[in-house]
Design a protein around this motif. Sequence first.
Motif, PDB file in Angstrom:
ATOM      1  N   ASN A   5       0.813  -1.211   0.000  1.00  0.00           N
ATOM      2  CA  ASN A   5       0.000   0.000   0.000  1.00  0.00           C
ATOM      3  C   ASN A   5       0.853   1.271   0.000  1.00  0.00           C
ATOM      4  OD1 ASN A   5      -2.539  -1.244  -0.106  1.00  0.00           O
ATOM      5  ND2 ASN A   5      -2.511  -1.652   2.089  1.00  0.00           N
ATOM      6  N   SER A  46      -9.504  -1.940   9.818  1.00  0.00           N
ATOM      7  CA  SER A  46     -10.913  -2.263   9.605  1.00  0.00           C
ATOM      8  C   SER A  46     -11.100  -3.763   9.736  1.00  0.00           C
ATOM      9  CB  SER A  46     -11.348  -1.810   8.218  1.00  0.00           C
ATOM     10  OG  SER A  46     -10.677  -2.572   7.215  1.00  0.00           O
ATOM     11  N   GLU A  47     -12.323  -4.184   9.837  1.00  0.00           N
ATOM     12  CA  GLU A  47     -12.604  -5.623   9.908  1.00  0.00           C
ATOM     13  C   GLU A  47     -12.102  -6.322   8.646  1.00  0.00           C
ATOM     14  OE1 GLU A  47     -13.694  -7.589  12.258  1.00  0.00           O
ATOM     15  OE2 GLU A  47     -13.754  -5.903  13.659  1.00  0.00           O
ATOM     16  N   ALA A  48     -12.264  -5.649   7.500  1.00  0.00           N
ATOM     17  CA  ALA A  48     -11.809  -6.249   6.240  1.00  0.00           C
ATOM     18  C   ALA A  48     -10.299  -6.461   6.259  1.00  0.00           C
ATOM     19  CB  ALA A  48     -12.194  -5.352   5.064  1.00  0.00           C
ATOM     20  N   GLU A  49      -9.572  -5.505   6.816  1.00  0.00           N
ATOM     21  CA  GLU A  49      -8.115  -5.630   6.875  1.00  0.00           C
ATOM     22  C   GLU A  49      -7.685  -6.715   7.857  1.00  0.00           C
ATOM     23  OE1 GLU A  49      -6.923  -1.022   5.726  1.00  0.00           O
ATOM     24  OE2 GLU A  49      -7.450  -1.539   7.791  1.00  0.00           O
ATOM     25  N   ASP A  89      -7.642  -5.528  -2.745  1.00  0.00           N
ATOM     26  CA  ASP A  89      -8.990  -5.272  -2.235  1.00  0.00           C
ATOM     27  C   ASP A  89      -9.020  -3.801  -1.815  1.00  0.00           C
ATOM     28  OD1 ASP A  89     -11.312  -4.993  -0.704  1.00  0.00           O
ATOM     29  OD2 ASP A  89     -11.172  -7.014   0.148  1.00  0.00           O
ATOM     30  N   GLU A  90      -9.903  -3.029  -2.415  1.00  0.00           N
ATOM     31  CA  GLU A  90      -9.940  -1.593  -2.137  1.00  0.00           C
ATOM     32  C   GLU A  90     -10.255  -1.279  -0.673  1.00  0.00           C
ATOM     33  OE1 GLU A  90     -14.582  -0.869  -3.566  1.00  0.00           O
ATOM     34  OE2 GLU A  90     -12.906  -0.091  -4.748  1.00  0.00           O
ATOM     35  N   ARG A  91     -10.766  -2.272   0.064  1.00  0.00           N
ATOM     36  CA  ARG A  91     -11.056  -2.053   1.481  1.00  0.00           C
ATOM     37  C   ARG A  91      -9.813  -2.235   2.349  1.00  0.00           C
ATOM     38  NH1 ARG A  91     -15.284  -6.519   2.664  1.00  0.00           N
ATOM     39  NH2 ARG A  91     -13.641  -7.632   1.500  1.00  0.00           N
ATOM     40  N   VAL A  92      -8.763  -2.779   1.752  1.00  0.00           N
ATOM     41  CA  VAL A  92      -7.521  -3.048   2.494  1.00  0.00           C
ATOM     42  C   VAL A  92      -6.463  -2.044   2.054  1.00  0.00           C
ATOM     43  CG1 VAL A  92      -5.734  -4.759   3.015  1.00  0.00           C
ATOM     44  CG2 VAL A  92      -8.107  -5.492   2.647  1.00  0.00           C
ATOM     45  N   ASN A  93      -6.275  -0.990   2.818  1.00  0.00           N
ATOM     46  CA  ASN A  93      -5.312   0.046   2.451  1.00  0.00           C
ATOM     47  C   ASN A  93      -4.399   0.465   3.602  1.00  0.00           C
ATOM     48  OD1 ASN A  93      -7.028   1.673   4.041  1.00  0.00           O
ATOM     49  ND2 ASN A  93      -8.274   2.178   2.240  1.00  0.00           N
ATOM     50  N   THR A  94      -4.274  -0.376   4.617  1.00  0.00           N
ATOM     51  CA  THR A  94      -3.390  -0.061   5.741  1.00  0.00           C
ATOM     52  C   THR A  94      -1.950   0.091   5.264  1.00  0.00           C
ATOM     53  OG1 THR A  94      -2.566  -0.810   7.891  1.00  0.00           O
ATOM     54  CG2 THR A  94      -3.125  -2.522   6.290  1.00  0.00           C
TER      55      THR A  94
END
Length: 352
Positions: A67, A136-139, A335-340
Amino acid sequence: MRNRTKAVSAVLMLCIMVFHLTGCSGNHADGVKVVLTTGFGKDEIFRIETVSCTLPEIMVYLTNIQNQYESAYGEEIWNIDLGGMTLEENVKDIALAQIAQIKTMNLMARQYQVELAEEEKQQVENAAKAYFDSLSEAEIDAMGVSEDTIDSLYTEYAVAEKVYQYIIKDINPEISDDEARTITVQHILLKTYALDGTGQKIEYTQNAREDAYRQACEVWDKAVAGEDFDELIRHYSEDDKSTYSFGKGEMDPAFEKAAFNLGTGEISDIVESEYGYHIIKCISTFDRSETDSNKVKIVEQRKEEVFGQEYDAFVGTLTRKLNDELWENVHFIHDERVNTSDFFDIYDDYFS
């Protein structure tokens, strides 16, 4: 002109620089891919003696590095071909080497009896909570991590830093002006080689070398007669760069020896190097700011050398086993929700 060092592309430097450990570039950990074996635990990527690296741990490193790359260069960065190896594969190898080195240094900590103080343990706990709470939960699901995973990674990182400081503690940070002295020169280069279509050097024939030397003598006569050196550079020099600032040990030995023997404004005799014939003019025999900067560089080089020697001697005694099958199936998370991307930054916030 400068002594050749291991070339690292600009994009790969970003990956290396995200790691806080001074002197731990990962090169010493290349040996991790030595023994392939079976009998690993679930999600166990590699084992070094009694310590292991798990899939969630490596995913924290990979995902944060991924990222950071994408934030700086965009997702298209992964399309770069590095001579048959993808950038993703290269970053995977760097991350593997880094985490292997950190875990190895935790084994060294036992030998040196290096441990975290209670205050440092609390810093680790606070940093781990801060990073885990940022996910986030997704991460969390994508990387398969828990707060304990993050706490363990930060603990190992902090211990590795203490080991590094323990190893280099006796290095004298005081460097004399003479040792670090940086000078500035101009030069005119008449080459004794050409480049073929692939960029490889082709040395001149003896006759061509003699012609180059004769021309160098003519240019030298003009220089010592007082003709404008800048004009001579423009008319005759075959180096794209005319001015160099450097310290000892950074240039071609013959060039450097001649340059350091000049006073300000003096012009050297004709100097032969692997590149050709040089006529050197000294612009400054001492650059205060560059010399001070070089002192820092010399100290860091000494630290890396001392650490490298100690680390190499230790790592040579270890058994290293890689779960090759699992490692080959590790990939970046798209995954656009995973940006850590601040795992390393948060550590720095608590330990810098």
